[in-house]
Design an enzyme around this catalytic site. Sequence first.
Site, PDB file in Angstrom:
ATOM      1  N   ASN A 210       0.830  -1.141   0.015  1.00 46.17           N
ATOM      2  CA  ASN A 210       0.004  -0.321   0.126  1.00 46.17           C
ATOM      3  C   ASN A 210       0.868   1.166   0.133  1.00 46.17           C
ATOM      4  O   ASN A 210       1.951   1.099  -0.119  1.00 46.17           O
ATOM      5  CB  ASN A 210      -1.005   0.015   1.289  1.00 46.17           C
ATOM      6  N   PRO A 305      -2.718 -11.955  10.494  1.00 47.18           N
ATOM      7  CA  PRO A 305      -3.372 -11.654  12.115  1.00 47.18           C
ATOM      8  C   PRO A 305      -3.337 -10.008  12.256  1.00 47.18           C
ATOM      9  O   PRO A 305      -2.741  -9.427  11.624  1.00 47.18           O
ATOM     10  CB  PRO A 305      -1.908 -12.020  12.936  1.00 47.18           C
ATOM     11  N   ASP A 306      -4.192  -9.805  13.070  1.00 44.69           N
ATOM     12  CA  ASP A 306      -4.333  -8.219  13.501  1.00 44.69           C
ATOM     13  C   ASP A 306      -3.384  -8.156  14.589  1.00 44.69           C
ATOM     14  O   ASP A 306      -3.596  -8.432  15.817  1.00 44.69           O
ATOM     15  CB  ASP A 306      -5.616  -8.123  13.755  1.00 44.69           C
ATOM     16  N   VAL A 308      -2.468  -5.243  16.397  1.00 45.05           N
ATOM     17  CA  VAL A 308      -2.788  -4.481  17.380  1.00 45.05           C
ATOM     18  C   VAL A 308      -3.870  -5.294  18.347  1.00 45.05           C
ATOM     19  O   VAL A 308      -3.573  -5.028  19.440  1.00 45.05           O
ATOM     20  CB  VAL A 308      -3.167  -3.242  17.012  1.00 45.05           C
ATOM     21  N   PHE A 323      -4.478   3.073  15.088  1.00 46.89           N
ATOM     22  CA  PHE A 323      -4.920   4.232  14.143  1.00 46.89           C
ATOM     23  C   PHE A 323      -5.952   3.669  13.265  1.00 46.89           C
ATOM     24  O   PHE A 323      -6.169   2.297  13.096  1.00 46.89           O
ATOM     25  CB  PHE A 323      -3.434   4.560  13.253  1.00 46.89           C
TER      26      PHE A 323
HETATM   27  O1  C5P Z   1      -8.759  -2.815  10.870  1.00 48.38           O
HETATM   28  P1  C5P Z   1      -7.830  -1.700  10.383  1.00 48.38           P
HETATM   29  O2  C5P Z   1      -6.823  -1.985   9.475  1.00 48.38           O
HETATM   30  O3  C5P Z   1      -8.495  -0.520   9.695  1.00 48.38           O
HETATM   31  O4  C5P Z   1      -7.097  -0.982  11.762  1.00 48.38           O
HETATM   32  C1  C5P Z   1      -5.999  -0.261  11.662  1.00 48.38           C
HETATM   33  C2  C5P Z   1      -5.117  -0.304  12.889  1.00 48.38           C
HETATM   34  O5  C5P Z   1      -5.008  -1.843  13.075  1.00 48.38           O
HETATM   35  C3  C5P Z   1      -3.921   0.291  12.800  1.00 48.38           C
HETATM   36  O6  C5P Z   1      -3.464   0.720  14.176  1.00 48.38           O
HETATM   37  C4  C5P Z   1      -3.091  -1.050  12.333  1.00 48.38           C
HETATM   38  O7  C5P Z   1      -1.722  -0.649  12.715  1.00 48.38           O
HETATM   39  C5  C5P Z   1      -3.455  -1.998  13.084  1.00 48.38           C
HETATM   40  N1  C5P Z   1      -3.493  -3.152  12.401  1.00 48.38           N
HETATM   41  C6  C5P Z   1      -2.720  -4.220  12.945  1.00 48.38           C
HETATM   42  N2  C5P Z   1      -2.466  -5.584  12.207  1.00 48.38           N
HETATM   43  C7  C5P Z   1      -3.256  -5.760  11.091  1.00 48.38           C
HETATM   44  C8  C5P Z   1      -4.418  -4.825  10.717  1.00 48.38           C
HETATM   45  C9  C5P Z   1      -4.190  -3.483  11.261  1.00 48.38           C
HETATM   46  O8  C5P Z   1      -1.915  -3.981  13.722  1.00 48.38           O
HETATM   47  N3  C5P Z   1      -3.394  -6.749  10.542  1.00 48.38           N
END
Ligand code: C5P
Length: 407
Positions: A210, A305-306, A308, A323
């Site tokens: 991105n 994986p997410d 945060v 964020f």
């Molecule tokens: O769900 P979204 O991507 O919009 O959320 C954004 C937030 O989640 C940001 O703080 C981003 O750094 C974090 N994020 C993350 N891991 C991911 C996707 C998003 O830490 N896989």
Amino acid sequence: MATLNNRQILLGVTGGIAAYKSAELVRRLRDAGAVVRVVMTRAACEFITPLTMQALSGNPVHRELLDETAEAAMGHIELARWADLVLVAPASADFIARLAHGLADDLLATLCLATDAPVLVAPAMNQAMWRNPATRHNCGVLAQRGVDLLGPGSGSQACGDTGPGRMLEPAELLAAVASRFAPRNLDGIRVMITAGPTREALDPVRYISNHSSGKMGFAIAAAAAEAGAAVTLVSGPVHLDTPARVARIDVSSAMEMHEAVMSRAAQCDIFIACAAVADYRPEHCAGQKIKKSTERMEVRLVRNPDIVADVAALESRPFTVGFAAETTDVVAYARGKLAAKRLDLIVANDVARGDIGFNSEFNEVCLISATDTTELARGTKAQIARALVAAIGARFREGNPAAGEAS
Ligand code: C5P
């Protein structure tokens, strides 16, 4: 700006057209209460007269290293000891090179070597000189050594070029100087920050990514270090210099970022997730470059994986800030993410606007907690980062009044 009352600022001016802005800088520093002494290199005197700087600073200008009269009054060692802070603005490519190599071949370089005070450097040069690997290397050396690089900004240059290399405006330099004397609200606090994009490999030469530049995360890392924190910056692939006093870990993919963060999350007090992490990655990364053959091609993606959310789900979790980069209903979506990811705070910004956000030098954000929303006025990413770090530090301390005291 009372924080500069009676602070002794030594302003070094080197040879560059931006030296004319240093005159304004002296005015602003004095208006803020600072006592200013100016040291000019020989080349600086080709651009602006010592008389101007003497009149504005109210003190004689220092120019020569080996000057009997100067040594008797305020020689290089006295000047080095006198300074509470040394600011070199503008700092030419030549001066940055000399400082990086520890040369002591003129008064300014010598007192930078001799001083115990913080040294802040505001580079100003042609964009090609700024991009040159030699300059990049020298800046890296200085940052590692704890010298703060302020800017440069980007835009049209006196030589007709456009690009990075413009000296920051006097108001921005004044804010950076003032922040060095402001109470440090993150002293003894360990902060981890993610920044930049991730790259999700399709094959050995292609990836999905991105437009994140990493500028906001790097600015937050710089501001957190400035506020006294021990900062770890986990960065995706970006073209940015590591801020002074920041430990940087480079990663490429979301999985690598996840691993780098999770293995260190227990050792941090505050986690700020600024990275634009790819939500999906190709299920398989081809071992060899994929050849074109068919008209259509399908790539199956799987969820990353997410990061945060995983940090926020830890049993012993740091104060966690996310964020939300949105294009519509910014605050509403951000509130949803705050709850869904169980964050302490979320910073919302509107990435649909061309004048702020991705790749821009500017930003305008909203800081949202479960109970309130605070708007931070539009500013450079450095200004927003300082305001964010101050607000995040204050919220963190509300919940951890004794934090940092034992460190
Ligand atoms: O769900 P979204 O991507 O919009 O959320 C954004 C937030 O989640 C940001 O703080 C981003 O750094 C974090 N994020 C993350 N891991 C991911 C996707 C998003 O830490 N896989």
